[in-house]
Write an enzyme that holds these catalytic residues in place. Structure first.
Site, PDB file in Angstrom:
ATOM      1  N   CYS A   1       0.847  -1.188   0.000  1.00  0.00           N
ATOM      2  CA  CYS A   1       0.000   0.000   0.000  1.00  0.00           C
ATOM      3  C   CYS A   1       0.886   1.243   0.000  1.00  0.00           C
ATOM      4  CB  CYS A   1      -0.899  -0.010   1.229  1.00  0.00           C
ATOM      5  SG  CYS A   1      -1.919   1.472   1.396  1.00  0.00           S
TER       6      CYS A   1
ATOM      7  N   CYS B   1       0.326   3.174   3.604  1.00  0.00           N
ATOM      8  CA  CYS B   1       0.817   2.723   4.901  1.00  0.00           C
ATOM      9  C   CYS B   1       1.914   1.670   4.832  1.00  0.00           C
ATOM     10  CB  CYS B   1      -0.338   2.198   5.739  1.00  0.00           C
ATOM     11  SG  CYS B   1      -1.042   0.633   5.151  1.00  0.00           S
TER      12      CYS B   1
ATOM     13  N   CYS C   1      -7.215  -1.333   1.401  1.00  0.00           N
ATOM     14  CA  CYS C   1      -6.152  -1.794   2.287  1.00  0.00           C
ATOM     15  C   CYS C   1      -6.784  -1.969   3.662  1.00  0.00           C
ATOM     16  CB  CYS C   1      -5.028  -0.765   2.339  1.00  0.00           C
ATOM     17  SG  CYS C   1      -3.779  -1.127   3.599  1.00  0.00           S
TER      18      CYS C   1
ATOM     19  N   CYS D   1      -5.064   0.646   6.508  1.00  0.00           N
ATOM     20  CA  CYS D   1      -5.308   2.098   6.506  1.00  0.00           C
ATOM     21  C   CYS D   1      -6.629   2.470   5.839  1.00  0.00           C
ATOM     22  CB  CYS D   1      -4.153   2.851   5.849  1.00  0.00           C
ATOM     23  SG  CYS D   1      -4.052   2.671   4.051  1.00  0.00           S
TER      24      CYS D   1
ATOM     25  N   CYS E   1      -8.613  -5.222  -9.794  1.00  0.00           N
ATOM     26  CA  CYS E   1      -8.191  -4.173 -10.722  1.00  0.00           C
ATOM     27  C   CYS E   1      -7.726  -3.006  -9.842  1.00  0.00           C
ATOM     28  CB  CYS E   1      -9.383  -3.787 -11.594  1.00  0.00           C
ATOM     29  SG  CYS E   1      -9.002  -2.600 -12.867  1.00  0.00           S
TER      30      CYS E   1
END
Length: 148
Positions: free
Chosen positions: A59, A62, A105, A108, A130
């Site tokens: 991510c 984070c 995610c 976060c 996607c």
């Protein structure tokens, strides 16, 4: 990088959340729009769409590991496509449009993109995440460490 061998430590939903003022300081404007306001980068413009190096995709907000390169496939949609996730790293919820499934995610709660199922790409789960490249950072296998 095996999809079976990379295990994420237990992820607590929202454990890496911050106020928008802090996100603006650490994210690029495009990352902020995508991760925090659910924007979509233009088709075919993301740096990871046609990218197939060995490593881990984390991510951009984070740093939580989300996908391994073994989970990525060429789906031809104009955004990076993944057929599986690192266990516990990605959460799904119904999109506001009422048709799609949003992927976030877990740590976060940043917007990653959307999940599609039943498209017959021939992958083991018959699904495609996607993902906006702007929501990802790539860690090469050599830098990702032993558990990547």
């Amino acid at each position: 990088i095996s999809t079976q061998t990379h295990k994420q430590m237990s992820i607590v939903a929202g454990s890496k959340s911050r106020p928008d003022s802090e996100w603006r300081e650490i994210l690029t404007p495009m990352q902020f729009r995508v991760l925090r306001h659910k924007a979509t980068e233009p088709r075919g413009t993301g740096e990871y769409d046609d990218f197939y190096e060995e490593g881990v995709y984390a991510c951009a907000g984070c740093g939580t590991d989300l996908y391994t390169s073994a989970m990525k496939f060429n789906c031809g949609c104009g955004w990076p496509g993944f057929w599986d996730t690192i266990e516990g790293a990605v959460t799904t919820e119904a999109d506001e449009d009422g048709f799609r499934t949003e992927i976030l995610c877990t740590a976060c709660e940043g917007h990653l993109g959307h999940r599609f199922e039943g498209e017959n790409f021939g992958n083991p789960k018959d699904q495609r995440d996607c993902v906006n490249s702007a929501s990802l950072v790539f860690k090469p296998a050599a830098a990702a460490g032993e558990d990547a």
